[in-house]
Write a protein that holds these residues in place. Structure first.
Motif, short mmCIF file in Angstrom:
data_model
loop_
_atom_site.label_atom_id
_atom_site.label_comp_id
_atom_site.label_asym_id
_atom_site.label_seq_id
_atom_site.Cartn_x
_atom_site.Cartn_y
_atom_site.Cartn_z
N HIS A 61 0.85 -1.20 0.00
CA HIS A 61 0.00 0.00 0.00
C HIS A 61 0.88 1.25 0.00
O HIS A 61 1.62 1.49 0.94
CB HIS A 61 -0.93 0.02 1.22
N HIS A 63 1.33 5.50 -1.87
CA HIS A 63 0.78 6.56 -2.73
C HIS A 63 1.84 7.16 -3.65
O HIS A 63 1.56 8.12 -4.36
CB HIS A 63 0.08 7.63 -1.89
N HIS A 239 -9.06 1.93 1.11
CA HIS A 239 -8.75 2.20 2.51
C HIS A 239 -9.94 1.73 3.33
O HIS A 239 -11.08 1.89 2.91
CB HIS A 239 -8.57 3.70 2.74
ZN LIG Z 1 -3.31 5.09 1.79
#
Ligand SMILES: [Zn+2]
Length: 486
Positions: A61, A63, A239
């Motif tokens: 996970h 970004h 999420h």
């Molecule tokens: Zn996140």
């Protein structure tokens, strides 16, 4: 390069064949074939002395933000208030910003990255996906790109227009222009994902459905995602229950159970990865486990954003799968995956825990489950012929500079001390992508300099946004306190 793009054989003193399960082989030579692990042979010379190899780590996970949050004023604080500071994220060259983050992750020993992209610019999404994929391919990491999907509650846990009206009149236009957009229909979104998949998927790149968070998607959209994922087998990454505020929102909105509701929509399956999962109840964990879904734990991120500590012993008791992510929020803000591994190991194996994190579970998360979460494939986590050719080689001797021979298992030293600076090389799909700690595919230092220069060039504009941010954050804070009291 030899052997159809595969790197030459790798000699090491220690080969952690199955990390977490104790199998260490001394003096081995690993060769690659067709992007996979080929032969593993015993070596006798002094080649590879002081080196230790194991399967590359998986960041389930992230970004992929090359410019770190604090650079543009988004300091660590509670998630909901922090998130508003993303208003000020300066526009950066997407390729460079991603290549920078992918490169740092590769230097940290990460071979596969789950990129949860968060642009709201639907028009540009396909083009962006191509740019992001190119950055991943140039660096050499495996990439899963979660295409961002949302059609409600963009500003927080209430209707957007209602929340907008609470903000200072001076700021409303800015907020609207920055964050609100006409939402495409579920059908248009699904077509967009299919189009992006056609354009970017390949041997090391795949696409996933990325509902930003279940609260940000209507039931109709979530159902379309569940149906599309069942049809095409692509995974879903979102999420889930990251903060106590989200828990309170979920309780108020779905009194019969939030995860139950998502499961009824068909979303909670073995193709589902939810990031964070701090505020899941034991009952919800059981539903996740029964359906083969998994949580990507982001331990440092959850500390930095004051979100809490995931109930991992409950995950373990329920037999729920879990992986680990860095979430662009490593403990020292540097994408150090081995340090993240260590944080999770310590935090979830405290004395008194009813089901502590064993080394086996720790590595299952960083290898097998993570690889499944990112690449949608089984069979990762052991160095054996036919396994994916993803290998990280560590300078073991520099970690063990004072260790007395024969007193401790080499993996204990790795767990205690490994950091990015010990990563000597990284191989992904049989290709060497980091050598002597340097990314081979891009000039990372030049890219970093350029990204910082670009961001600083926007300094004056960004400073002018600061009062808007501070007012916005204050408004959100008091709205949350009034609407979802503790
Ligand atoms: Zn996140």
């Amino acid at each position: 390069m030899t052997n159809n793009g595969n790197a030459g054989p790798v000699d090491v003193e220690y080969l952690a064949v199955a990390p977490g399960r104790g199998d260490i082989r001394n003096r081995a030579t690993v060769s690659f074939s067709d992007g996979l692990i080929g032969k593993i042979e015993s070596s006798s010379g002094s080649n590879g002395r002081g080196l230790l190899a194991m399967p590359a780590l998986v960041d389930a996970h992230d970004h992929v933000r090359g410019l770190h949050h604090i650079a543009f004023g988004a300091k660590d604080q509670t998630f909901e208030v922090w998130r508003a500071a993303l208003y000020a994220q300066p526009p950066l060259d997407l390729y460079m910003n991603c290549a920078l983050a992918f490169g740092r992750l590769a230097q940290a020993g990460v071979g596969s990255v789950m990129h949860v992209y968060s642009s709201i610019n639907v028009e540009r999404m396909a083009e962006d996906a191509e740019i992001i994929s190119r950055a991943a391919r140039d660096v050499g990491v495996r990439l899963a790109l979660a295409v961002p999907l949302r059609d409600q509650l963009t500003l927080g846990y209430a209707d957007d227009e209602k929340l907008l009206a609470l903000h200072d009149p001076r700021d409303r236009e800015f907020i609207r222009n920055t964050w609100l957009y006409p939402f495409p229909s579920p059908r248009t979104y699904m077509d967009m994902v299919a189009d992006i998949a056609r354009k970017v998927e390949g041997p090391t790149v795949s696409v996933q459905y990325g509902p930003n968070s279940p609260y940000a998607c209507s039931d109709k959209l979530l159902q379309s995602i569940a149906e599309a994922s069942a049809r095409d087998g692509r995974r879903v990454t979102t999420h889930i229950l990251e903060t106590s505020l989200q828990r309170r929102w979920a309780n108020a909105t779905y009194p019969k159970g939030f995860v139950r509701h998502l499961a009824d929509l068909g979303l909670i399956t073995e193709r589902f990865t939810g990031a964070h999962g701090i505020w899941l109840t034991p009952d919800e964990i059981r539903i996740m486990a029964e359906n083969g879904a998994q949580i990507a734990i982001n331990a440092s991120s959850n500390l930095r954003l004051r979100s809490g500590i995931a109930p991992v012993s409950e995950y373990i008791k329920a037999g729920m799968r879990f992986s680990f992510g860095i979430d662009s929020f490593s403990i020292d803000d540097d994408e150090d995956a081995f340090r993240e591994l260590r944080v999770g190991h310590w935090l979830f194996s405290l004395d008194g825990s009813p089901a502590p994190m064993s080394q086996q579970l720790l590595f299952e998360g960083w290898h097998r489950n993570g690889y499944r979460a990112v690449n949608n494939k089984e069979g990762y986590g052991e160095v054996m012929p036919g396994a994916p050719g993803d290998l990280v080689v560590l300078n073991f001797d520099s970690m063990a500079y004072d260790v007395i021979d024969g007193m401790v298992d080499p993996m204990e030293v790795v767990l205690t001390r490994a950091t990015t600076r010990h990563v000597k090389s990284l191989y992904v799909a049989g290709r060497e992508i980091v050598r002597e700690g340097k990314v081979l595919g891009v000039d990372l230092e030049a890219i970093e300099r350029e990204v910082i220069k670009m961001a600083r060039a926007r300094g004056e504009h960004m400073r002018s946004l600061r009062p808007i941010l501070e007012r916005t954050q204050k408004t959100l804070k008091s709205f949350h306190e009034e609407t979802f009291p503790k």
